[in-house]
Enzyme design. Structure first.
Site, PDB file in Angstrom:
ATOM      1  N   SER A  12       0.830  -1.203   0.000  1.00 37.00           N
ATOM      2  CA  SER A  12       0.000   0.000   0.000  1.00 37.00           C
ATOM      3  C   SER A  12       0.866   1.254   0.000  1.00 37.00           C
ATOM      4  O   SER A  12       2.036   1.217   0.384  1.00 37.00           O
ATOM      5  CB  SER A  12      -0.929  -0.014   1.216  1.00 37.00           C
ATOM      6  OG  SER A  12      -0.217  -0.357   2.388  1.00 37.00           O
ATOM      7  N   GLU A  14       0.805   5.482   1.018  1.00 39.65           N
ATOM      8  CA  GLU A  14       0.091   6.504   1.790  1.00 39.65           C
ATOM      9  C   GLU A  14       0.350   7.905   1.226  1.00 39.65           C
ATOM     10  O   GLU A  14       1.476   8.239   0.867  1.00 39.65           O
ATOM     11  CB  GLU A  14       0.586   6.436   3.244  1.00 39.65           C
ATOM     12  CG  GLU A  14      -0.023   7.484   4.147  1.00 39.65           C
ATOM     13  CD  GLU A  14       0.446   7.328   5.592  1.00 39.65           C
ATOM     14  OE1 GLU A  14       0.385   6.197   6.132  1.00 39.65           O
ATOM     15  OE2 GLU A  14       0.884   8.337   6.175  1.00 39.65           O
ATOM     16  N   TYR A  46      -5.219  12.006   7.844  1.00 31.28           N
ATOM     17  CA  TYR A  46      -6.297  12.850   8.371  1.00 31.28           C
ATOM     18  C   TYR A  46      -5.697  13.721   9.465  1.00 31.28           C
ATOM     19  O   TYR A  46      -5.061  13.200  10.390  1.00 31.28           O
ATOM     20  CB  TYR A  46      -7.361  11.921   8.961  1.00 31.28           C
ATOM     21  CG  TYR A  46      -8.609  12.594   9.476  1.00 31.28           C
ATOM     22  CD1 TYR A  46      -9.617  12.978   8.590  1.00 31.28           C
ATOM     23  CD2 TYR A  46      -8.791  12.814  10.840  1.00 31.28           C
ATOM     24  CE1 TYR A  46     -10.779  13.570   9.061  1.00 31.28           C
ATOM     25  CE2 TYR A  46      -9.964  13.407  11.309  1.00 31.28           C
ATOM     26  CZ  TYR A  46     -10.946  13.776  10.415  1.00 31.28           C
ATOM     27  OH  TYR A  46     -12.098  14.348  10.873  1.00 31.28           O
ATOM     28  N   HIS A 145       5.829   3.649  21.293  1.00 29.63           N
ATOM     29  CA  HIS A 145       5.276   4.992  21.107  1.00 29.63           C
ATOM     30  C   HIS A 145       5.954   5.961  22.073  1.00 29.63           C
ATOM     31  O   HIS A 145       6.176   5.622  23.240  1.00 29.63           O
ATOM     32  CB  HIS A 145       3.753   4.935  21.353  1.00 29.63           C
ATOM     33  CG  HIS A 145       3.070   6.225  21.040  1.00 29.63           C
ATOM     34  ND1 HIS A 145       2.815   7.173  22.010  1.00 29.63           N
ATOM     35  CD2 HIS A 145       2.622   6.741  19.870  1.00 29.63           C
ATOM     36  CE1 HIS A 145       2.212   8.217  21.434  1.00 29.63           C
ATOM     37  NE2 HIS A 145       2.083   7.967  20.149  1.00 29.63           N
ATOM     38  N   LYS A 161      -6.163  -2.751  21.085  1.00 31.33           N
ATOM     39  CA  LYS A 161      -6.741  -2.362  19.792  1.00 31.33           C
ATOM     40  C   LYS A 161      -7.192  -3.610  19.030  1.00 31.33           C
ATOM     41  O   LYS A 161      -8.196  -3.592  18.333  1.00 31.33           O
ATOM     42  CB  LYS A 161      -5.709  -1.571  18.962  1.00 31.33           C
ATOM     43  CG  LYS A 161      -5.304  -0.261  19.625  1.00 31.33           C
ATOM     44  CD  LYS A 161      -4.580   0.690  18.676  1.00 31.33           C
ATOM     45  CE  LYS A 161      -3.098   0.567  18.709  1.00 31.33           C
ATOM     46  NZ  LYS A 161      -2.401   1.730  18.104  1.00 31.33           N
ATOM     47  N   GLN A 172       4.795   2.284  12.516  1.00 32.41           N
ATOM     48  CA  GLN A 172       5.571   3.504  12.374  1.00 32.41           C
ATOM     49  C   GLN A 172       6.840   3.104  11.625  1.00 32.41           C
ATOM     50  O   GLN A 172       7.271   1.940  11.723  1.00 32.41           O
ATOM     51  CB  GLN A 172       5.913   4.048  13.771  1.00 32.41           C
ATOM     52  CG  GLN A 172       6.668   5.341  13.770  1.00 32.41           C
ATOM     53  CD  GLN A 172       5.904   6.432  13.025  1.00 32.41           C
ATOM     54  OE1 GLN A 172       6.028   6.527  11.805  1.00 32.41           O
ATOM     55  NE2 GLN A 172       5.130   7.221  13.729  1.00 32.41           N
ATOM     56  N   PHE A 212      11.365  14.825  12.032  1.00 33.43           N
ATOM     57  CA  PHE A 212      10.183  13.997  12.167  1.00 33.43           C
ATOM     58  C   PHE A 212      10.469  12.777  13.049  1.00 33.43           C
ATOM     59  O   PHE A 212       9.623  12.371  13.865  1.00 33.43           O
ATOM     60  CB  PHE A 212       9.686  13.588  10.771  1.00 33.43           C
ATOM     61  CG  PHE A 212       8.297  13.044  10.818  1.00 33.43           C
ATOM     62  CD1 PHE A 212       7.254  13.811  11.314  1.00 33.43           C
ATOM     63  CD2 PHE A 212       8.021  11.758  10.390  1.00 33.43           C
ATOM     64  CE1 PHE A 212       5.971  13.306  11.393  1.00 33.43           C
ATOM     65  CE2 PHE A 212       6.737  11.234  10.461  1.00 33.43           C
ATOM     66  CZ  PHE A 212       5.708  12.014  10.955  1.00 33.43           C
ATOM     67  N   HIS A 262       4.088  -1.025   3.556  1.00 28.36           N
ATOM     68  CA  HIS A 262       3.266   0.184   3.403  1.00 28.36           C
ATOM     69  C   HIS A 262       4.235   1.354   3.243  1.00 28.36           C
ATOM     70  O   HIS A 262       5.071   1.589   4.113  1.00 28.36           O
ATOM     71  CB  HIS A 262       2.404   0.374   4.668  1.00 28.36           C
ATOM     72  CG  HIS A 262       1.594   1.638   4.682  1.00 28.36           C
ATOM     73  ND1 HIS A 262       0.349   1.742   4.087  1.00 28.36           N
ATOM     74  CD2 HIS A 262       1.830   2.856   5.241  1.00 28.36           C
ATOM     75  CE1 HIS A 262      -0.148   2.962   4.280  1.00 28.36           C
ATOM     76  NE2 HIS A 262       0.736   3.656   4.971  1.00 28.36           N
TER      77      HIS A 262
HETATM   78  P1  FAD Z   1      -2.922   4.850  20.620  1.00 34.47           P
HETATM   79  O1  FAD Z   1      -2.895   3.447  20.163  1.00 34.47           O
HETATM   80  O2  FAD Z   1      -4.152   5.317  21.338  1.00 34.47           O
HETATM   81  O3  FAD Z   1      -1.642   5.052  21.570  1.00 34.47           O
HETATM   82  C1  FAD Z   1      -1.227   6.342  21.984  1.00 34.47           C
HETATM   83  C2  FAD Z   1      -0.486   6.263  23.306  1.00 34.47           C
HETATM   84  O4  FAD Z   1      -1.403   5.984  24.369  1.00 34.47           O
HETATM   85  C3  FAD Z   1       0.568   5.151  23.392  1.00 34.47           C
HETATM   86  O5  FAD Z   1       1.636   5.626  24.168  1.00 34.47           O
HETATM   87  C4  FAD Z   1      -0.153   4.007  24.094  1.00 34.47           C
HETATM   88  O6  FAD Z   1       0.734   3.156  24.815  1.00 34.47           O
HETATM   89  C5  FAD Z   1      -1.104   4.757  25.027  1.00 34.47           C
HETATM   90  N1  FAD Z   1      -2.395   4.063  25.189  1.00 34.47           N
HETATM   91  C6  FAD Z   1      -3.120   3.486  24.198  1.00 34.47           C
HETATM   92  N2  FAD Z   1      -4.257   2.961  24.701  1.00 34.47           N
HETATM   93  C7  FAD Z   1      -4.261   3.217  26.016  1.00 34.47           C
HETATM   94  C8  FAD Z   1      -5.173   2.924  27.080  1.00 34.47           C
HETATM   95  N3  FAD Z   1      -6.335   2.279  26.833  1.00 34.47           N
HETATM   96  N4  FAD Z   1      -4.848   3.339  28.334  1.00 34.47           N
HETATM   97  C9  FAD Z   1      -3.688   4.011  28.571  1.00 34.47           C
HETATM   98  N5  FAD Z   1      -2.781   4.308  27.602  1.00 34.47           N
HETATM   99  C10 FAD Z   1      -3.071   3.925  26.349  1.00 34.47           C
HETATM  100  N6  FAD Z   1      -1.644  10.895  12.939  1.00 34.47           N
HETATM  101  C11 FAD Z   1      -2.569  11.742  12.427  1.00 34.47           C
HETATM  102  O7  FAD Z   1      -2.889  12.745  13.066  1.00 34.47           O
HETATM  103  N7  FAD Z   1      -3.171  11.497  11.222  1.00 34.47           N
HETATM  104  C12 FAD Z   1      -2.883  10.406  10.480  1.00 34.47           C
HETATM  105  O8  FAD Z   1      -3.442  10.218   9.400  1.00 34.47           O
HETATM  106  C13 FAD Z   1      -1.911   9.482  10.992  1.00 34.47           C
HETATM  107  N8  FAD Z   1      -1.605   8.336  10.322  1.00 34.47           N
HETATM  108  C14 FAD Z   1      -0.739   7.430  10.892  1.00 34.47           C
HETATM  109  C15 FAD Z   1      -0.526   6.218  10.237  1.00 34.47           C
HETATM  110  C16 FAD Z   1       0.324   5.267  10.787  1.00 34.47           C
HETATM  111  C17 FAD Z   1       0.528   3.955  10.075  1.00 34.47           C
HETATM  112  C18 FAD Z   1       1.001   5.543  12.008  1.00 34.47           C
HETATM  113  C19 FAD Z   1       1.960   4.546  12.595  1.00 34.47           C
HETATM  114  C20 FAD Z   1       0.788   6.743  12.668  1.00 34.47           C
HETATM  115  C21 FAD Z   1      -0.094   7.701  12.130  1.00 34.47           C
HETATM  116  N9  FAD Z   1      -0.375   8.897  12.780  1.00 34.47           N
HETATM  117  C22 FAD Z   1      -1.304   9.777  12.255  1.00 34.47           C
HETATM  118  C23 FAD Z   1       0.309   9.237  14.032  1.00 34.47           C
HETATM  119  C24 FAD Z   1      -0.499   8.806  15.272  1.00 34.47           C
HETATM  120  O9  FAD Z   1      -1.736   9.478  15.318  1.00 34.47           O
HETATM  121  C25 FAD Z   1       0.349   9.161  16.493  1.00 34.47           C
HETATM  122  O10 FAD Z   1       1.466   8.315  16.549  1.00 34.47           O
HETATM  123  C26 FAD Z   1      -0.394   9.191  17.825  1.00 34.47           C
HETATM  124  O11 FAD Z   1       0.489   9.757  18.800  1.00 34.47           O
HETATM  125  C27 FAD Z   1      -0.803   7.827  18.363  1.00 34.47           C
HETATM  126  O12 FAD Z   1      -1.806   7.285  17.654  1.00 34.47           O
HETATM  127  P2  FAD Z   1      -2.246   5.746  17.930  1.00 34.47           P
HETATM  128  O13 FAD Z   1      -3.424   5.500  17.103  1.00 34.47           O
HETATM  129  O14 FAD Z   1      -1.093   4.868  17.814  1.00 34.47           O
HETATM  130  O15 FAD Z   1      -2.672   5.897  19.482  1.00 34.47           O
END
Ligand code: FAD
Length: 289
Positions: A12, A14, A46, A145, A161, A172, A212, A262
């Protein structure tokens, strides 16, 4: 790595949603070029808090309507459930069947966190609202993270998740291949088995890559930093080194059983396309699954 070998490979690319007409025209050319390798899907980022909402929708629908399945990224931070549901309904009605579900990062000082706090909350919400309409991708962090309390908690949070309904993950970007293998081994020990596809960041600009990488917690190994620093302003050598190094890394990942790749294209065709060509994946029918 055993668990990853059971999954069919998928590839894929991006993109980010362009801001200008010129950017839109350029993306059209990039898209046509990358469509040649028949990827499984494109994805479109997004902006957290909905800052690119309309541009993401426009880009997703325009790519999708041109014949390659396209997955919108969707982040929950700074958004209400109602606005997320509205987007999910729109995508469902337009025939979109894959979503990259993320928490996102709100720029400091920008509004409230929103109704859903973490990506696992968003995945659960998508499943509750849309059932099995979407294949849900989530983010994975082989080098952990940057905000994780510690590595163990981060692994447990990744598993949350998957429990909430994620089908597969995209990592990442990373340059330490062992971090990916270790991450997969740890997931196997936790009986978490979904495809975890390596995210590949082409190297086109050293200063941007350093900035970055510091933000997102991806380590640039010393030997790579030193080599890139030595090239100074010689962007052609930086590009060539990046392509060779990443082609080698992708080859090792695929040989070890990674279930695809990806590419973070940065809306440029050549860097990803050249890595692809170096891998000799041209004729997708020849890929041994
Ligand atoms: P989460 O999975 O929620 O994790 C975030 C943090 O919170 C981690 O430290 C985790 O350990 C902690 N955590 C998770 N769940 C819990 C819980 N239930 N209780 C306590 N702590 C918890 N960002 C954008 O804004 N737009 C995009 O389009 C975008 N695309 C991306 C695509 C990819 C493939 C990747 C890898 C990253 C992308 N990002 C994007 C960046 C991403 O939004 C950031 O890295 C963000 O800081 C974390 O998102 P996440 O979905 O991994 O969060």
């Amino acid at each position: 790595m055993q668990s990853q070998k059971q999954f069919k490979r998928r590839f894929s690319f991006e993109f980010f949603p362009p801001k200008t007409d010129k950017g839109r025209d350029k993306l059209q050319v990039v898209r046509d070029r990358l469509a040649e390798v028949r990827p499984d899907f494109f994805s479109v980022t997004y902006g957290a808090g909905g800052s690119t909402r309309d541009r993401t929708i426009d880009t997703v629908l325009s790519l999708h309507q041109q014949g390659i399945s396209t997955a919108p990224h969707l982040s929950c931070v700074g958004s209400s459930k109602d606005s997320l549901a509205e987007l999910l309904n729109l995508y469902r009605d337009k025939g979109i069947n894959r979503i990259v579900a993320l928490r996102g990062d709100l720029p400091s000082g920008m509004g409230a966190a929103g109704e859903l706090r973490y990506a696992n909350d968003l995945v659960r919400f998508i499943r509750e609202h849309s059932g099995d309409t979407f294949n849900i991708e989530v983010a994975a962090y082989p080098e952990f993270h940057p905000q994780a309390r510690n590595a163990e908690e981060d692994l447990k949070n990744f598993a949350r998740k998957v429990e909430a309904g994620a089908n597969s993950a995209i990592t990442q970007y990373f340059f330490n291949i062992d971090s990916y293998f270790y991450f997969i081994d740890r997931l196997e020990k936790m009986n978490v088995t979904i495809p975890v596809v390596p995210g590949i960041m082409p190297i086109v600009n050293y200063a941007n890559l350093v900035r970055f990488s510091e933000m997102c917690g991806a380590e640039i190994p010393r030997w790579i930093r030193k080599q890139l620093e030595a090239y100074g302003d010689d962007s052609e050598s930086i590009r060539q080194f990046g392509e060779d190094m990443l082609s080698e890394m992708c080859r090792k990942l695929l040989d070890a059983g990674a279930p695809g790749l990806h590419f973070y294209t940065l809306n440029q065709a050549e860097p990803s396309f050249n890595i692809w060509n170096n891998l000799n994946l041209g004729d997708r029918n020849k890929i041994a699954f």
